[in-house]
Design an enzyme around this catalytic site. Structure first.
Site, PDB file in Angstrom:
ATOM      1  N   SER A 156      -8.072  -1.583  -3.684  1.00  0.00           N
ATOM      2  CA  SER A 156      -7.888  -0.250  -4.014  1.00  0.00           C
ATOM      3  C   SER A 156      -8.935   0.690  -3.805  1.00  0.00           C
ATOM      4  O   SER A 156     -10.282   0.266  -3.675  1.00  0.00           O
ATOM      5  CB  SER A 156      -7.606  -0.009  -5.467  1.00  0.00           C
ATOM      6  OG  SER A 156      -7.503   1.350  -5.876  1.00  0.00           O
ATOM      7  N   TYR A 169     -10.273  -0.923 -14.365  1.00  0.00           N
ATOM      8  CA  TYR A 169      -9.569  -0.930 -13.019  1.00  0.00           C
ATOM      9  C   TYR A 169     -10.312  -1.043 -11.806  1.00  0.00           C
ATOM     10  O   TYR A 169     -10.456  -1.797 -10.901  1.00  0.00           O
ATOM     11  CB  TYR A 169      -8.413   0.106 -13.092  1.00  0.00           C
ATOM     12  CG  TYR A 169      -7.604  -0.137 -11.760  1.00  0.00           C
ATOM     13  CD1 TYR A 169      -6.759  -1.393 -11.662  1.00  0.00           C
ATOM     14  CD2 TYR A 169      -7.319   0.918 -10.913  1.00  0.00           C
ATOM     15  CE1 TYR A 169      -5.835  -1.715 -10.418  1.00  0.00           C
ATOM     16  CE2 TYR A 169      -6.668   0.551  -9.583  1.00  0.00           C
ATOM     17  CZ  TYR A 169      -5.686  -0.422  -9.358  1.00  0.00           C
ATOM     18  OH  TYR A 169      -5.136  -0.829  -8.190  1.00  0.00           O
TER      19      TYR A 169
HETATM   20  N1  NAP Z   1       0.474   2.066  -6.122  1.00  0.00           N
HETATM   21  C1  NAP Z   1      -0.822   2.269  -5.779  1.00  0.00           C
HETATM   22  O1  NAP Z   1      -1.215   3.593  -6.129  1.00  0.00           O
HETATM   23  C2  NAP Z   1      -1.671   1.260  -5.888  1.00  0.00           C
HETATM   24  C3  NAP Z   1      -2.779   1.603  -5.007  1.00  0.00           C
HETATM   25  C4  NAP Z   1      -3.828   0.918  -4.847  1.00  0.00           C
HETATM   26  C5  NAP Z   1      -3.644  -0.584  -5.273  1.00  0.00           C
HETATM   27  N2  NAP Z   1      -2.762  -1.042  -5.799  1.00  0.00           N
HETATM   28  C6  NAP Z   1      -2.301  -2.462  -6.047  1.00  0.00           C
HETATM   29  O2  NAP Z   1      -1.473  -2.923  -5.157  1.00  0.00           O
HETATM   30  C7  NAP Z   1      -0.780  -4.186  -5.992  1.00  0.00           C
HETATM   31  C8  NAP Z   1       0.575  -3.987  -5.936  1.00  0.00           C
HETATM   32  O3  NAP Z   1       0.914  -2.845  -6.797  1.00  0.00           O
HETATM   33  P1  NAP Z   1       2.238  -1.882  -6.613  1.00  0.00           P
HETATM   34  O4  NAP Z   1       1.638  -0.508  -6.345  1.00  0.00           O
HETATM   35  O5  NAP Z   1       3.050  -2.359  -5.702  1.00  0.00           O
HETATM   36  O6  NAP Z   1       2.785  -2.066  -8.187  1.00  0.00           O
HETATM   37  P2  NAP Z   1       4.111  -2.664  -8.811  1.00  0.00           P
HETATM   38  O7  NAP Z   1       5.239  -2.031  -8.409  1.00  0.00           O
HETATM   39  O8  NAP Z   1       3.767  -2.663 -10.269  1.00  0.00           O
HETATM   40  O9  NAP Z   1       4.071  -4.265  -8.553  1.00  0.00           O
HETATM   41  C9  NAP Z   1       2.923  -4.965  -9.148  1.00  0.00           C
HETATM   42  C10 NAP Z   1       3.491  -6.485  -8.951  1.00  0.00           C
HETATM   43  O10 NAP Z   1       2.316  -7.288  -9.395  1.00  0.00           O
HETATM   44  C11 NAP Z   1       3.005  -8.406 -10.055  1.00  0.00           C
HETATM   45  N3  NAP Z   1       2.323  -8.779 -11.192  1.00  0.00           N
HETATM   46  C12 NAP Z   1       1.520  -8.076 -12.031  1.00  0.00           C
HETATM   47  N4  NAP Z   1       0.892  -8.933 -12.980  1.00  0.00           N
HETATM   48  C13 NAP Z   1       1.091 -10.128 -12.486  1.00  0.00           C
HETATM   49  C14 NAP Z   1       0.681 -11.409 -12.950  1.00  0.00           C
HETATM   50  N5  NAP Z   1       0.073 -11.573 -14.056  1.00  0.00           N
HETATM   51  N6  NAP Z   1       1.333 -12.536 -12.382  1.00  0.00           N
HETATM   52  C15 NAP Z   1       2.230 -12.182 -11.360  1.00  0.00           C
HETATM   53  N7  NAP Z   1       2.588 -11.133 -10.866  1.00  0.00           N
HETATM   54  C16 NAP Z   1       1.867 -10.103 -11.524  1.00  0.00           C
HETATM   55  C17 NAP Z   1       4.322  -7.766 -10.500  1.00  0.00           C
HETATM   56  O11 NAP Z   1       5.267  -8.697 -11.005  1.00  0.00           O
HETATM   57  P3  NAP Z   1       6.053  -9.156 -12.459  1.00  0.00           P
HETATM   58  O12 NAP Z   1       5.673  -7.797 -13.122  1.00  0.00           O
HETATM   59  O13 NAP Z   1       7.179  -9.475 -12.105  1.00  0.00           O
HETATM   60  O14 NAP Z   1       5.229 -10.342 -12.490  1.00  0.00           O
HETATM   61  C18 NAP Z   1       4.683  -6.877  -9.389  1.00  0.00           C
HETATM   62  O15 NAP Z   1       5.517  -7.464  -8.564  1.00  0.00           O
HETATM   63  C19 NAP Z   1      -1.656  -4.166  -7.036  1.00  0.00           C
HETATM   64  O16 NAP Z   1      -2.747  -5.263  -7.104  1.00  0.00           O
HETATM   65  C20 NAP Z   1      -2.304  -2.961  -7.509  1.00  0.00           C
HETATM   66  O17 NAP Z   1      -3.406  -2.797  -8.214  1.00  0.00           O
HETATM   67  C21 NAP Z   1      -1.740  -0.170  -5.874  1.00  0.00           C
END
Ligand code: NAP
Length: 270
Positions: A156, A169
């Site tokens: 990120s 974070y």
């Molecule tokens: N959206 C943004 O602005 C952004 C920016 C930079 C980086 N990111 C990063 O991108 C990645 C994906 O996030 P996203 O934006 O797609 O958010 P999201 O829609 O909330 O997806 C997060 C995913 O991670 C899974 N997850 C969370 N904790 C877990 C665990 N303990 N074991 C297995 N699966 C787990 C969730 O699945 P379950 O809840 O079903 O387990 C879900 O599928 C994350 O690492 C986040 O930090 C996001």
């Protein structure tokens, strides 16, 4: 584009953590469209089933799913034992695991350090840092050497810049970045590529999770601005994994045009 130089993903095994929503679900659909065979993990199995069906519809050779909690070593080991039964080891006829996408993670709360909650801190370190380590350690024996295989971690912009309320974070994603860099050094000579994609503001379930289900606060994050979509990141992941086998994309920062820096977002007035 010279197609012959691409590293084809057709019928290659691709493992995606956090495939139940956001980037992970979009990546499953995009790798599916490239004809890959998918191993999908997350805690919400009902959501995984939906994503698997969409990926299969898009053209995935296989779209298999299994419950996975990356915050627990036992769950990671059970998941990888299941994956090994499906594809065999690195020298299997199926060709082993070609791509590992360590995507599971997220933010919990926006408290200052003074107001921080142990449960939030622990959840962030568990999924974003220890989860990447556990998954990589367990999956490496399934990955072929000298075959253009890839490990791609999701970091990120928070790993590059601190912001108020983001101490843990930001620390977790800075940890992910350093783990990626160490792994890149450790795997030199194996042919396994290692990289990180570090997105800025993207509209997924990320903010809903950060604000513990408060949809109004989550929506405000994206008000008046055009964030990245999950599909924007998924396309980049497919592009990275399909570069010629000698090309390693080490680190990629991706932000919406409307975000010049963390906390510096252009918002249109209605
Ligand atoms: N959206 C943004 O602005 C952004 C920016 C930079 C980086 N990111 C990063 O991108 C990645 C994906 O996030 P996203 O934006 O797609 O958010 P999201 O829609 O909330 O997806 C997060 C995913 O991670 C899974 N997850 C969370 N904790 C877990 C665990 N303990 N074991 C297995 N699966 C787990 C969730 O699945 P379950 O809840 O079903 O387990 C879900 O599928 C994350 O690492 C986040 O930090 C996001």
């Amino acid at each position: 584009m010279k197609i012959a130089r691409m590293n084809s993903l057709k019928n290659k095994w691709v493992l995606i953590t956090g495939a139940s929503s956001g980037f992970g679900a979009a990546a499953a659909r995009a790798f599916g469209a490239a004809g890959a065979k998918l191993l999908l993990g997350a805690r919400r199995v009902d959501r995984l089933k939906q994503v698997a069906a969409e990926s299969k519809h898009n053209g995935a050779g296989e779209a298999l799913l299994h419950e996975l909690d990356v915050s627990k070593t036992s769950s990671v080991e059970a998941f990888i034992a299941w994956a090994r039964r499906k594809i065999g080891g690195r020298k299997s006829e199926a060709g082993g695991l070609h791509v590992l996408i360590n995507n599971a993670g997220g933010a919990h709360g926006l408290d200052t350090v003074a107001e921080g909650k142990d449960a939030d801190w622990e959840a962030m370190i568990q999924s974003n840092v220890l989860g990447v380590l556990r998954m990589t350690r367990a999956a490496l024996p399934l990955m072929p050497h000298d075959a253009g295989a890839s490990i791609i971690n999701i970091g990120s912009v928070a790993g590059h810049t601190a912001y108020e309320g983001g101490a843990v974070y930001c620390a977790a994603k800075a940890g992910e970045l350093q783990i990626t860099r160490a792994l890149r050094l450790e795997l030199l000579g194996t042919g396994i590529r290692v990289g990180t994609v570090d997105p800025g503001l993207a509209e997924t379930e990320f903010s809903l999770v950060r604000f513990k289900g408060d949809a109004v606060s989550a929506k405000k994050v994206y008000e008046g601005t055009q964030p990245l979509t999950a599909e924007d990141i998924a396309e980049i992941l497919v592009w990275m994994a399909s570069r010629p086998a000698h090309v390693n994309i080490d680190e990629l920062i991706v932000k919406p045009v409307d975000q010049a820096a963390v906390g510096k977002v252009f918002r249109r007035k209605n």
